[in-house]
Design an enzyme around this catalytic site. Structure first.
Site, PDB file in Angstrom:
ATOM      1  N   PRO A  84     -91.360 -37.003 -34.229  1.00  0.00           N
ATOM      2  CA  PRO A  84     -90.740 -35.810 -32.928  1.00  0.00           C
ATOM      3  C   PRO A  84     -89.326 -36.791 -31.957  1.00  0.00           C
ATOM      4  CG  PRO A  84     -92.327 -36.508 -32.248  1.00  0.00           C
ATOM      5  CD  PRO A  84     -92.270 -37.094 -32.967  1.00  0.00           C
ATOM      6  N   HIS A  98     -85.262 -29.079 -20.541  1.00  0.00           N
ATOM      7  CA  HIS A  98     -84.121 -28.943 -21.938  1.00  0.00           C
ATOM      8  C   HIS A  98     -83.236 -28.070 -22.423  1.00  0.00           C
ATOM      9  CE1 HIS A  98     -87.662 -31.454 -23.984  1.00  0.00           C
ATOM     10  NE2 HIS A  98     -86.564 -31.868 -24.682  1.00  0.00           N
ATOM     11  N   LYS A 156     -83.567 -24.516 -27.283  1.00  0.00           N
ATOM     12  CA  LYS A 156     -84.694 -25.229 -27.376  1.00  0.00           C
ATOM     13  C   LYS A 156     -85.886 -24.510 -27.587  1.00  0.00           C
ATOM     14  CE  LYS A 156     -88.041 -29.308 -26.975  1.00  0.00           C
ATOM     15  NZ  LYS A 156     -88.193 -29.743 -28.434  1.00  0.00           N
TER      16      LYS A 156
HETATM   17  N1  LIG Z   1     -86.608 -35.964 -33.545  1.00  0.00           N
HETATM   18  C1  LIG Z   1     -86.177 -36.581 -32.407  1.00  0.00           C
HETATM   19  O1  LIG Z   1     -85.337 -37.579 -31.304  1.00  0.00           O
HETATM   20  C2  LIG Z   1     -84.972 -35.250 -31.643  1.00  0.00           C
HETATM   21  C3  LIG Z   1     -84.365 -34.978 -31.036  1.00  0.00           C
HETATM   22  C4  LIG Z   1     -83.571 -33.876 -30.742  1.00  0.00           C
HETATM   23  C5  LIG Z   1     -83.968 -32.794 -30.688  1.00  0.00           C
HETATM   24  N2  LIG Z   1     -84.782 -32.681 -31.899  1.00  0.00           N
HETATM   25  C6  LIG Z   1     -85.666 -32.030 -32.784  1.00  0.00           C
HETATM   26  O2  LIG Z   1     -84.788 -31.359 -33.505  1.00  0.00           O
HETATM   27  C7  LIG Z   1     -84.600 -29.974 -33.971  1.00  0.00           C
HETATM   28  C8  LIG Z   1     -82.853 -29.049 -33.751  1.00  0.00           C
HETATM   29  O3  LIG Z   1     -83.039 -28.949 -32.474  1.00  0.00           O
HETATM   30  P1  LIG Z   1     -81.188 -29.250 -32.192  1.00  0.00           P
HETATM   31  O4  LIG Z   1     -80.981 -29.126 -31.089  1.00  0.00           O
HETATM   32  O5  LIG Z   1     -80.839 -29.800 -33.215  1.00  0.00           O
HETATM   33  O6  LIG Z   1     -80.905 -27.275 -32.208  1.00  0.00           O
HETATM   34  P2  LIG Z   1     -80.006 -26.850 -32.961  1.00  0.00           P
HETATM   35  O7  LIG Z   1     -80.548 -25.449 -32.757  1.00  0.00           O
HETATM   36  O8  LIG Z   1     -78.790 -26.940 -32.645  1.00  0.00           O
HETATM   37  O9  LIG Z   1     -80.074 -26.993 -34.019  1.00  0.00           O
HETATM   38  C9  LIG Z   1     -80.429 -26.366 -35.405  1.00  0.00           C
HETATM   39  C10 LIG Z   1     -80.004 -25.840 -36.817  1.00  0.00           C
HETATM   40  O10 LIG Z   1     -80.457 -25.955 -37.976  1.00  0.00           O
HETATM   41  C11 LIG Z   1     -80.662 -24.681 -38.811  1.00  0.00           C
HETATM   42  N3  LIG Z   1     -81.643 -24.219 -39.490  1.00  0.00           N
HETATM   43  C12 LIG Z   1     -82.539 -23.688 -39.014  1.00  0.00           C
HETATM   44  N4  LIG Z   1     -83.426 -23.263 -40.003  1.00  0.00           N
HETATM   45  C13 LIG Z   1     -82.822 -23.939 -41.223  1.00  0.00           C
HETATM   46  C14 LIG Z   1     -83.265 -24.324 -42.675  1.00  0.00           C
HETATM   47  N5  LIG Z   1     -84.302 -23.560 -42.488  1.00  0.00           N
HETATM   48  N6  LIG Z   1     -82.740 -25.145 -43.361  1.00  0.00           N
HETATM   49  C15 LIG Z   1     -81.121 -25.371 -42.978  1.00  0.00           C
HETATM   50  N7  LIG Z   1     -80.317 -25.403 -41.108  1.00  0.00           N
HETATM   51  C16 LIG Z   1     -81.506 -24.843 -40.220  1.00  0.00           C
HETATM   52  C17 LIG Z   1     -80.578 -23.955 -37.513  1.00  0.00           C
HETATM   53  O11 LIG Z   1     -79.415 -22.609 -37.401  1.00  0.00           O
HETATM   54  C18 LIG Z   1     -79.460 -24.571 -36.661  1.00  0.00           C
HETATM   55  O12 LIG Z   1     -77.726 -24.856 -36.474  1.00  0.00           O
HETATM   56  C19 LIG Z   1     -85.558 -29.637 -33.235  1.00  0.00           C
HETATM   57  O13 LIG Z   1     -87.360 -29.161 -33.266  1.00  0.00           O
HETATM   58  C20 LIG Z   1     -85.829 -30.513 -31.826  1.00  0.00           C
HETATM   59  O14 LIG Z   1     -87.103 -30.094 -31.220  1.00  0.00           O
HETATM   60  C21 LIG Z   1     -85.907 -34.077 -32.406  1.00  0.00           C
HETATM   61  O1  LIG Z   2     -83.366 -32.289 -27.520  1.00  0.00           O
HETATM   62  C1  LIG Z   2     -84.812 -31.531 -28.144  1.00  0.00           C
HETATM   63  O2  LIG Z   2     -85.118 -30.496 -28.861  1.00  0.00           O
HETATM   64  C2  LIG Z   2     -85.397 -32.491 -27.958  1.00  0.00           C
HETATM   65  N1  LIG Z   2     -86.267 -32.971 -28.783  1.00  0.00           N
HETATM   66  C3  LIG Z   2     -87.444 -34.031 -29.040  1.00  0.00           C
HETATM   67  C4  LIG Z   2     -88.954 -33.062 -27.979  1.00  0.00           C
HETATM   68  O3  LIG Z   2     -89.342 -32.323 -28.554  1.00  0.00           O
HETATM   69  O4  LIG Z   2     -89.205 -34.224 -27.694  1.00  0.00           O
HETATM   70  C5  LIG Z   2     -86.946 -35.505 -28.310  1.00  0.00           C
HETATM   71  C6  LIG Z   2     -86.551 -34.964 -27.148  1.00  0.00           C
HETATM   72  C7  LIG Z   2     -84.997 -33.783 -27.372  1.00  0.00           C
END
Ligand SMILES: NC(=O)c1ccc[n+]([C@@H]2O[C@H](COP(=O)([O-])OP(=O)(O)OC[C@H]3O[C@@H](n4cnc5c(N)ncnc54)[C@H](O)[C@@H]3O)[C@@H](O)[C@H]2O)c1
Ligand SMILES: O=C(O)C1=N[C@H](C(=O)O)CCC1
Length: 326
Positions: A174, A209, A213
């Site tokens: 995550p 955030h 989010k």
């Molecule tokens: N692991 C990390 O370091 C980290 C960092 C940032 C964000 N995240 C996580 O990543 C995820 C996405 O974040 P984001 O900021 O890009 O969100 P976002 O809303 O900008 O983008 C998500 C995209 O995925 C699409 N989507 C939704 N369901 C889908 C599916 N089944 N198949 C294909 N596409 C689909 C949505 O339409 C949207 O365009 C969240 O869960 C966030 O918490 C994790």
């Molecule tokens: O922007 C987000 O969404 C992020 N998701 C991850 C979390 O839920 O910890 C990592 C930080 C950014």
């Protein structure tokens, strides 16, 4: 003046985060710049020059797009397809010189299965939505596609079980920001070494955030798990989650240009008699730290698949331990 303290929260007046916010939202220190992402240097074990196909699921979103761009900059071969949760979507997205074709959910299995045939050494990266985590992972496992799961939420136990049962390869985290991962590891080791060291202390947690989010910070949950082992019970419902841009500017002190992409966290501990306090913060502006970490994760996973490594399920800590720092 905005006051976001819910009843019973006890952020001290001296908290620098709140103080900066109240003084007019000055840029918070420790804020990692969104510009000039650092490329991982060549190290004995770290990512050297390597190229393989990478498919980024969720290119319609913020993280998906950032990872796709980072993949091209790092010399990987971006597979020109991605998916959306909706059938009717804009059909293509341009990433650098590549036009990525976006498919709706009904085409997912056929398209992924063709990708698996055409690119046998492909790595899939998933940045979609919490409610898609398990169904996407099950499909990657069914088709034997190794994947990096950056998307947070879903049923994490089920996610690990799907990978274990299928004997697929996956890296699940995550949090992909390597310095933040190192902080999480230190907190875990701290708790292992000194269980119960903070018994009786009171914990307050605040995370902020971008408004889009959907879920609670997975990273905050990870840190809280360590605090619980350190002897501080915490009810997740008490976490202060800020998604309102005005509050982020005025109270948290998020720089204006990062309102749509930031992850600020504050953990505040106070002793039972209020005579001692500890404060931990990790504040990220932009998304480059995650995008670069994700590419390191994909390179790491590609190596593990190629060497038929027996572990098969990895964390970002495994990546750090193999020398992919900074
Ligand atoms: N692991 C990390 O370091 C980290 C960092 C940032 C964000 N995240 C996580 O990543 C995820 C996405 O974040 P984001 O900021 O890009 O969100 P976002 O809303 O900008 O983008 C998500 C995209 O995925 C699409 N989507 C939704 N369901 C889908 C599916 N089944 N198949 C294909 N596409 C689909 C949505 O339409 C949207 O365009 C969240 O869960 C966030 O918490 C994790
Ligand atoms: O922007 C987000 O969404 C992020 N998701 C991850 C979390 O839920 O910890 C990592 C930080 C950014």
């Amino acid at each position: 003046m905005l006051s976001l303290r819910p009843p019973h929260t006890t952020f001290p007046r001296t908290s620098p985060w709140l103080r900066w916010g109240r003084l007019g939202g000055a840029a918070a220190p420790h804020c990692l710049s969104a510009a000039a992402p650092a490329l991982a240097p060549e190290t004995a074990a770290g990512p050297g020059s390597v190229s393989f196909p990478i498919l980024v699921n969720g290119c319609t979103g913020n993280m998906g797009l950032s990872v796709a761009e980072a993949a091209v900059h790092r010399g990987l071969h971006l597979v020109p397809v991605s998916f959306s949760s909706r059938e009717k979507v804009k059909r293509t997205i341009q990433v650098e010189q590549t036009d990525i074709r976006i498919y709706g959910p009904s085409a997912r299995e056929d398209v992924l299965s063709s990708v698996a045939d055409e690119f046998p050494d492909v790595i899939v990266v998933d940045y979609t939505a919490p409610d898609s985590v398990n169904s996407n992972a099950e499909l990657y496992c069914k088709l034997g596609l190794p994947f990096v799961m950056g998307t947070t939420g879903g049923n994490q136990q089920l996610l690990y079980k799907s990978v274990q049962d299928s004997k697929n390869y996956a890296l699940i985290s995550p949090q992909m920001g390597k310095q933040v991962v190192a902080f999480l590891a230190i907190m875990r080791i701290f708790a292992e070494q000194f269980p119960g060291a903070f018994s009786g202390y009171h914990l307050e947690v605040l995370e902020s955030h971008q408004a889009s989010k959907k879920d609670t910070s997975g990273t905050a949950k990870d840190v809280i798990a360590s605090f619980e082992k350190l002897g501080v019970p915490y009810d997740m419902n008490r976490m202060v989650k800020i998604r309102d841009p005005d509050q982020q500017l005025e109270m948290v002190g998020v720089p204006k240009e990062h309102i749509e992409g930031h992850a600020f966290h504050l953990y505040h501990l106070t002793s039972p008699d209020d005579s001692v306090s500890f404060e931990f913060q990790h504040n990220v502006c932009g998304r480059s730290i995650y995008a670069e970490g994700t590419i390191d994760a994909a390179i790491f996973l590609h190596r593990k698949v190629q060497s038929k490594d027996c572990k098969r399920i990895y964390s970002m800590e495994d990546v750090l331990r193999e020398g992919y720092m900074p």
